[in-house]
Design a protein around this motif. Structure first.
Motif, PDB file in Angstrom:
ATOM      1  N   ARG A 108     -19.762 -56.496  69.108  1.00 40.56           N
ATOM      2  CA  ARG A 108     -20.825 -55.844  68.348  1.00 40.56           C
ATOM      3  C   ARG A 108     -21.017 -56.538  67.005  1.00 40.56           C
ATOM      4  O   ARG A 108     -22.141 -56.765  66.558  1.00 40.56           O
ATOM      5  CB  ARG A 108     -20.485 -54.369  68.146  1.00 40.56           C
ATOM      6  CG  ARG A 108     -21.535 -53.577  67.371  1.00 40.56           C
ATOM      7  CD  ARG A 108     -22.802 -53.421  68.179  1.00 40.56           C
ATOM      8  NE  ARG A 108     -23.858 -52.752  67.453  1.00 40.56           N
ATOM      9  CZ  ARG A 108     -24.600 -51.768  67.948  1.00 40.56           C
ATOM     10  NH1 ARG A 108     -24.378 -51.338  69.186  1.00 40.56           N
ATOM     11  NH2 ARG A 108     -25.557 -51.217  67.245  1.00 40.56           N
ATOM     12  N   ASP A 240     -24.030 -43.501  64.793  1.00 39.82           N
ATOM     13  CA  ASP A 240     -24.357 -42.859  66.073  1.00 39.82           C
ATOM     14  C   ASP A 240     -25.789 -43.171  66.483  1.00 39.82           C
ATOM     15  O   ASP A 240     -26.063 -43.484  67.651  1.00 39.82           O
ATOM     16  CB  ASP A 240     -24.161 -41.349  65.976  1.00 39.82           C
ATOM     17  CG  ASP A 240     -22.700 -40.933  66.040  1.00 39.82           C
ATOM     18  OD1 ASP A 240     -21.874 -41.745  66.514  1.00 39.82           O
ATOM     19  OD2 ASP A 240     -22.388 -39.812  65.612  1.00 39.82           O
ATOM     20  N   ASP A 245     -20.383 -47.002  69.583  1.00 39.86           N
ATOM     21  CA  ASP A 245     -19.584 -46.157  70.459  1.00 39.86           C
ATOM     22  C   ASP A 245     -18.773 -45.138  69.647  1.00 39.86           C
ATOM     23  O   ASP A 245     -18.263 -45.449  68.568  1.00 39.86           O
ATOM     24  CB  ASP A 245     -18.633 -47.038  71.281  1.00 39.86           C
ATOM     25  CG  ASP A 245     -18.041 -46.306  72.469  1.00 39.86           C
ATOM     26  OD1 ASP A 245     -17.312 -45.319  72.259  1.00 39.86           O
ATOM     27  OD2 ASP A 245     -18.318 -46.731  73.607  1.00 39.86           O
ATOM     28  N   THR A 246     -18.647 -43.930  70.182  1.00 41.58           N
ATOM     29  CA  THR A 246     -17.920 -42.876  69.473  1.00 41.58           C
ATOM     30  C   THR A 246     -16.437 -43.206  69.286  1.00 41.58           C
ATOM     31  O   THR A 246     -15.782 -42.608  68.427  1.00 41.58           O
ATOM     32  CB  THR A 246     -18.037 -41.537  70.217  1.00 41.58           C
ATOM     33  OG1 THR A 246     -17.579 -41.704  71.570  1.00 41.58           O
ATOM     34  CG2 THR A 246     -19.468 -41.035  70.212  1.00 41.58           C
TER      35      THR A 246
END
Length: 258
Positions: A108, A240, A245-246
């Protein structure tokens, strides 16, 4: 293998306080809060000990901040891997699952990293030996031997610290990498410390982050850890909406790593 080591001498026309900040992982507001706090605390010099990019994305944004505020730089494994064009973070976790998740964060972080910034990350030295007046410091990311070595206060023995201090002819060593800050004073007044990271909390249920200040106004360097609060909830909410990603945003909210 270490690329090279830089030795720097800072002018000492007045009191010198060194802010040691690291592990922003793309966390823009936390890095901003740490810089603001360090200036309020009278820091005259700023060092960044690596892992600028990571799970929050925003790589070019944090790199721009580091270019502006940090004349002293040490490469972390994220910088080394990005500069080499690798697809993995090189974090060095013993757990394969932890390494897999960290590599997802690295992917990412590299998605929008500009070629110019990638090349610049490759110029960061692996070690910096710094002299501020009579204070002699060694700045590292993981350990003086290995960029991605995890050093924990509970398992590191004094003999290794003494060997490193002697090898590099310094009074103190400051590193990061684990995300868990600590300070180990030795009987002769020398010490080693982990300055923590500003990109994520300490896995203690407190969403605040940490950095270190080395005070060289006296005859020997001293170390203080700074706790920094920022609007972690608003930042996690923003991430978010950006699709982070959480597994990365929940620790920002709770202070506990997933």
């Amino acid at each position: 293998m270490q690329k090279w080591q830089m030795t720097s001498n800072l002018e000492t026309g007045g009191p010198r306080r060194l802010a040691v900040i690291s592990g922003s992982y793309g966390n823009v507001p936390a890095l901003e809060a740490a810089i603001t706090d360090a200036r309020a605390e009278g820091c005259t010099d700023f060092a960044f000990l690596g892992d600028a990019i990571g799970c929050c994305g925003h790589s070019n944004e944090v790199i721009g901040m580091i270019r502006t505020h940090f004349p002293i730089l040490v490469a972390g494994n994220h910088e080394q891997q990005a500069a080499a064009g690798e697809l993995t973070c090189g974090c060095g976790y013993a757990s394969a699952e932890d390494e897999r998740i960290s590599c997802l964060a690295f992917e990412r972080a590299c998605e929008d990293l500009t070629d110019e910034n990638r090349v610049w990350l490759g110029t960061w030295p692996d070690l910096v030996r710094l002299e501020i007046g009579s204070c002699r410091l060694l700045l590292v990311h993981g350990s003086p031997d290995q960029t991605n070595e995890f050093l924990y206060n509970s398992t590191l023995d004094d003999d290794r610290i003494v060997r490193w201090l002697d090898e590099h002819d310094v009074d103190a060593i400051i590193g990061t990498h684990t995300g868990l800050p600590w300070h180990r004073p030795l009987p002769n007044g020398t010490w080693m410390a982990n300055a923590g990271v500003v990109g994520k909390p300490d896995n203690d249920g407190d969403p605040a982050v940490h950095y270190g200040i080395v005070d060289c106004t006296g005859g020997a360097p001293s170390f203080a850890l700074r706790r920094i609060s920022y609007d972690h909830t608003a930042w996690a909410d923003q991430l978010d909406t950006e699709g982070i990603d959480t597994v990365f945003t929940e620790p920002l909210r709770t202070g506990w790593w997933t």
